[in-house]
Design a protein around this motif. Structure first.
Motif, PDB file in Angstrom:
ATOM      1  N   ASP A  30      19.603  54.118  28.751  1.00  0.00           N
ATOM      2  CA  ASP A  30      20.274  53.300  29.758  1.00  0.00           C
ATOM      3  C   ASP A  30      21.691  53.808  29.997  1.00  0.00           C
ATOM      4  N   ALA A 123      15.294  45.416  21.383  1.00  0.00           N
ATOM      5  CA  ALA A 123      15.374  44.290  22.311  1.00  0.00           C
ATOM      6  C   ALA A 123      13.952  43.954  22.745  1.00  0.00           C
ATOM      7  N   LEU A 125      11.039  42.827  25.660  1.00  0.00           N
ATOM      8  CA  LEU A 125      10.643  42.716  27.058  1.00  0.00           C
ATOM      9  C   LEU A 125      10.211  41.282  27.335  1.00  0.00           C
ATOM     10  N   ARG A 273      13.581  49.862  22.550  1.00  0.00           N
ATOM     11  CA  ARG A 273      14.928  50.136  22.043  1.00  0.00           C
ATOM     12  C   ARG A 273      15.942  49.470  22.966  1.00  0.00           C
ATOM     13  N   GLU A 274      17.048  49.026  22.413  1.00  0.00           N
ATOM     14  CA  GLU A 274      18.033  48.333  23.231  1.00  0.00           C
ATOM     15  C   GLU A 274      18.662  49.237  24.285  1.00  0.00           C
ATOM     16  N   ASP A 275      18.601  50.577  24.075  1.00  0.00           N
ATOM     17  CA  ASP A 275      19.191  51.497  25.039  1.00  0.00           C
ATOM     18  C   ASP A 275      18.161  52.139  25.966  1.00  0.00           C
ATOM     19  N   ALA A 278      17.112  50.794  31.834  1.00  0.00           N
ATOM     20  CA  ALA A 278      16.872  49.430  32.292  1.00  0.00           C
ATOM     21  C   ALA A 278      15.810  49.351  33.383  1.00  0.00           C
ATOM     22  N   ALA A 281      12.445  49.482  31.723  1.00  0.00           N
ATOM     23  CA  ALA A 281      12.178  48.186  31.095  1.00  0.00           C
ATOM     24  C   ALA A 281      11.777  47.149  32.142  1.00  0.00           C
ATOM     25  N   HIS A 319      15.978  42.498  26.731  1.00  0.00           N
ATOM     26  CA  HIS A 319      16.574  43.701  27.320  1.00  0.00           C
ATOM     27  C   HIS A 319      17.063  43.380  28.730  1.00  0.00           C
ATOM     28  N   ARG A 320      18.168  43.995  29.144  1.00  0.00           N
ATOM     29  CA  ARG A 320      18.743  43.650  30.449  1.00  0.00           C
ATOM     30  C   ARG A 320      17.814  44.037  31.601  1.00  0.00           C
TER      31      ARG A 320
END
Length: 333
Positions: A30, A123, A125, A273-275, A278, A281, A319-320
């Motif tokens: 991201d 993170a 989904l 993964r949090e990164d 986006a 995701a 996740h964002r």
């Protein structure tokens, strides 16, 4: 002749390459900015599922098929794994990009507890279906409750699986030491079911959705030799470990049992993964809900996937990219 064959071979390779969509790259990290839910280049992702006869595997493969059928630039493949703990470890290592996990294992990962010595950068989904703790014993073993498993041959699930985590916690809640008081058989579900059928295993723990194909097999072929245990008397002790544990019921119709079976349940999360990029995701989250009907055809557990509970992933943050998708889908906050 050789020249003709050479040209034909090159042509065949070119067709094969075109059929596969050409070069694909792993999912990007991201970089911030607005989430458009559009992925501009061919992107390949791997999905970590679970045992071959479990619900994670059935849903994971169906999910990969639906990601591919959506026709965008994201293409997915699903793989059999040992499930939750291993999934998160390999997710963080970059082996996979999406992972199925039990909520209690995911909470351990976020907090750096249990099987994890440090906080893991993951993170969610979405929250997906519920896992039912399915504890089955051979009638001939004489086991009437979990405490009665002392000295018995007990399958606690694949190493580094969510089933193993829950099995060990339930054994401990019953006053047993998993390492010494039972003959722990750390087996996947297929081998576990085989052992229950041939009498080399006295009892099994399995945490999975309903119906789990492997348990259906066992209850169909050895129904008169095995029975479920009600483990809900141990729920208060389990809730001291994590309040995510709740009471649930396995309906009699699920496996053709004489009556409903009370048990302990825990939600499942779909993790990244949090990164993770986006937009990737976002696409993955929208596909999960847009193609829910197709997932239900693969396994009935998918009926529990709903936008109403999608954000209920505490303590794991959403996740964002998934947040954008869930906003668009009208999911409650």
């Amino acid at each position: 002749m050789r020249r003709i064959l050479g040209i034909a071979l090159v042509g065949s390779l070119a067709v094969a390459s075109a059929a596969c969509g050409g070069r694909q790259d792993s999912a990007a990290s991201d970089t911030g900015g607005d989430v458009t839910c559009e992925v501009g280049q061919a992107t390949r992702i791997g999905i970590a599922t679970g045992n071959a006869t479990g619900v994670y595997f059935a849903l994971g493969n169906a999910y990969a098929e639906q990601v591919n059928a959506a026709g965008g630039n994201v293409q997915a493949t699903a793989a059999e794994t040992g499930a939750s703990v291993q999934n998160i470890q390999q997710l963080v290592a970059g082996t996979y990009d999406v992972a199925f996990s039990l909520a209690d294992t995911a909470a351990n990962a976020i907090n750096g507890t249990g099987s994890f010595t440090a906080k893991q950068p993951v993170a969610a989904l979405a929250r997906i279906h519920t896992n039912y703790t399915q504890v089955i014993v051979r009638k001939a073993s004489g086991i009437k409750d979990v405490a009665g498993m002392k000295g018995k041959r007990v399958s606690t699930g694949s190493p580094k699986s969510g089933t193993e985590v829950i099995a060990n916690r339930i054994l401990t809640a019953a006053g047993l030491k998993p390492e010494t008081d039972v003959q722990a058989q750390k087996l996947d579900l297929t081998k576990t079911v085989d052992g229950m059928k041939d009498g080399t295993i006295d009892a099994l723990f399995w945490s999975g959705g309903l119906p789990t194909p492997g348990i259906t097999d066992l209850m169909t072929t050895a129904k008169d030799q095995v029975e479920f245990l009600d483990i809900t008397p141990l729920l208060p002790e389990m809730q001291k470990i994590n309040e995510v544990y709740q009471e649930g019921t396995i309906p009699a119709a699920t496996y053709g049992t004489a009556a409903d079976v009370k048990t302990i349940v825990v939600p499942n999360f779909l993790l990244v993964r949090e990164d993770l990029d986006a937009n990737v995701a976002c696409v993955l989250t929208k596909t999960l809900f847009d193609r829910k009907a197709q997932l239900e055809q693969a396994n009935a557990a998918a009926k529990e996937i709903t936008v109403q509970t999608a954000r209920q992933t505490d303590p794991v943050p959403v996740h964002r990219g998934a947040t954008k998708a869930l906003d668009d889908l009208g999911a409650p906050q």
